[in-house]
Design an enzyme around this catalytic site. Structure first.
Site, PDB file in Angstrom:
ATOM      1  N   TYR A 139    -161.070 -50.098 -20.382  1.00  0.00           N
ATOM      2  CA  TYR A 139    -161.838 -48.853 -20.512  1.00  0.00           C
ATOM      3  C   TYR A 139    -163.071 -49.071 -21.386  1.00  0.00           C
ATOM      4  CZ  TYR A 139    -162.715 -43.873 -21.458  1.00  0.00           C
ATOM      5  OH  TYR A 139    -163.292 -42.623 -21.559  1.00  0.00           O
TER       6      TYR A 139
ATOM      7  N   VAL B 184    -153.778 -34.176 -29.090  1.00  0.00           N
ATOM      8  CA  VAL B 184    -153.775 -32.709 -29.034  1.00  0.00           C
ATOM      9  C   VAL B 184    -152.727 -32.211 -28.045  1.00  0.00           C
ATOM     10  CG1 VAL B 184    -155.115 -30.645 -28.456  1.00  0.00           C
ATOM     11  CG2 VAL B 184    -156.172 -32.478 -29.791  1.00  0.00           C
ATOM     12  N   SER B 185    -152.750 -32.729 -26.804  1.00  0.00           N
ATOM     13  CA  SER B 185    -151.777 -32.281 -25.803  1.00  0.00           C
ATOM     14  C   SER B 185    -150.355 -32.679 -26.192  1.00  0.00           C
ATOM     15  CB  SER B 185    -152.136 -32.827 -24.417  1.00  0.00           C
ATOM     16  OG  SER B 185    -152.412 -34.209 -24.471  1.00  0.00           O
ATOM     17  N   ASN B 186    -150.181 -33.905 -26.705  1.00  0.00           N
ATOM     18  CA  ASN B 186    -148.854 -34.341 -27.145  1.00  0.00           C
ATOM     19  C   ASN B 186    -148.280 -33.413 -28.201  1.00  0.00           C
ATOM     20  OD1 ASN B 186    -148.636 -36.564 -25.504  1.00  0.00           O
ATOM     21  ND2 ASN B 186    -148.538 -38.061 -27.150  1.00  0.00           N
TER      22      ASN B 186
ATOM     23  N   THR C  93    -158.237 -40.995 -38.730  1.00  0.00           N
ATOM     24  CA  THR C  93    -158.979 -39.753 -38.515  1.00  0.00           C
ATOM     25  C   THR C  93    -159.562 -39.675 -37.115  1.00  0.00           C
ATOM     26  OG1 THR C  93    -161.086 -40.651 -39.314  1.00  0.00           O
ATOM     27  CG2 THR C  93    -159.626 -39.652 -40.960  1.00  0.00           C
ATOM     28  N   ARG C  94    -159.714 -38.439 -36.669  1.00  0.00           N
ATOM     29  CA  ARG C  94    -160.396 -38.139 -35.411  1.00  0.00           C
ATOM     30  C   ARG C  94    -161.203 -36.854 -35.614  1.00  0.00           C
ATOM     31  NH1 ARG C  94    -158.565 -42.403 -34.807  1.00  0.00           N
ATOM     32  NH2 ARG C  94    -157.430 -43.312 -33.055  1.00  0.00           N
TER      33      ARG C  94
ATOM     34  N   ARG D 211    -159.126 -46.758 -36.622  1.00  0.00           N
ATOM     35  CA  ARG D 211    -158.718 -46.064 -37.849  1.00  0.00           C
ATOM     36  C   ARG D 211    -159.557 -44.813 -38.088  1.00  0.00           C
ATOM     37  NH1 ARG D 211    -154.214 -46.417 -39.905  1.00  0.00           N
ATOM     38  NH2 ARG D 211    -155.108 -45.644 -41.832  1.00  0.00           N
TER      39      ARG D 211
END
Length: 324
Positions: free
Chosen positions: A147, A190-192, A212-213, A277
């Protein structure tokens, strides 16, 4: 008579693509939605089918197609690790052959074309936050490289077509995006987290959850894509599109638990290979060149996303299909 632009959206039945198709139709465009339904679904676009200015084409972008359009949004590619690692060779083909085919179409038509690239081109970044000038820190032979490197190659092709054939290109580097119509089994945090909480299961984080995201709500992201496509011809990008507000994964888990009101426990598993990370966009260019910045706060966006998955889980047989 209103002369509608004919706009092709590849990956138009996917999470992002379906929201984009909706916005373009509301703008008065004639939308051609192209998808092979690997991760996109007819459910995402079912509400648009009755619109006389909406066409659906089942097609794989790794094969050429001949259409007459004014603009092309190239969004076709599985975008979550679970899906793009399922068939990594096909993932690379989708990014590279897909870009070649869509660029060839744009060249023949003299059409403006936008590439949905990704923050993954930065890899596990040594620069934080990430600016567009940063070349990235990517493992070319890792599990995610089908990807990451596929999208990097697609960017190369876009700029070579621009330089060699004077094609009008736009390249958006998309950071984590969430909202209704996310694929329930895409393995994204988020979906998980939402599905685990709705099912009353413990929420699974990887590592200690300190990575972090930044999370951008889908309507904000689509607005950025449209603004980029509409921008002056010399604004080629790449331009970061994402929310610059940073959260740890543990903070996200705690926020989901609070909003869902169920679940409560958090369990930890080992960190996956090549998992970055830190990930946060510098959106200075998007603000200055497009007048764009996200407007939806994470808590508000999560509420509508939770409501979407709650409805999904209420459908007969849906719980058996959830892998989390």
């Amino acid at each position: 008579m209103h002369l509608r632009k004919r706009v092709l959206v590849t990956g138009g039945a996917g999470f992002l693509g379906s929201h984009l198709c909706e916005v373009l139709l509301n703008r008065g465009e004639h939308v051609l939605c192209l998808d092979n339904y690997f991760t996109g679904t007819r459910d995402n676009i079912a509400h648009l089918i009755g619109n006389p200015f909406f066409e659906v084409i089942r097609h794989d972008v790794t094969f050429p197609i001949y259409l007459e359009v004014d603009r092309i949004y190239n969004l076709a590619c599985p975008a979550s690790p679970i899906h793009y690692q399922h068939d990594p060779v096909q993932t690379t083909k989708t990014s590279v052959h897909g870009a070649i085919n869509m660029l060839g179409l744009a060249k023949r038509l003299k059409a403006r074309i936008l590439q949905a690239s990704t923050s993954e081109v930065y890899g596990d970044p040594a620069m934080h936050p990430q600016r567009e000038e940063y070349w990235g820190h990517v493992n070319p032979i890792g599990l995610r490289s089908c990807y990451d490197e596929g999208k990097r190659c697609a960017e190369t092709l876009f700029f070579d077509y621009h330089r060699q054939h004077q094609l009008e290109i736009k390249v958006a580097r998309i950071f984590n995006t969430y909202g209704p119509r996310m694929h329930p089994n895409d393995g994204r945090v988020v979906s998980n987290f939402i599905i685990q909480a709705l099912l009353g299961k413990p929420i699974t984080i990887y590592g200690d959850g300190s990575q972090t995201r930044s999370f951008c709500y889908v309507s904000d992201l689509v607005d950025g894509l449209v603004r980029l496509m509409d921008s002056e011809a010399d604004v080629t990008g790449p331009i970061n599109l994402g929310n610059p507000v940073e959260f740890t994964i543990r903070e996200l888990a705690e926020l989901v638990i609070a909003e869902v009101g169920r679940g409560g426990s958090i369990i930890s598993k080992p960190l996956p290979s090549d998992d970055p990370r830190q990930r946060r966009p510098d959106i200075t260019k998007a603000e200055s060149l497009l007048g764009w910045k996200p407007a939806i706060a994470l808590r508000d966006g999560l509420r509508s996303t939770i409501a979407h998955f709650d409805r999904l889980l209420s459908e007969p047989g849906s719980r058996e299909l959830m892998r989390v």
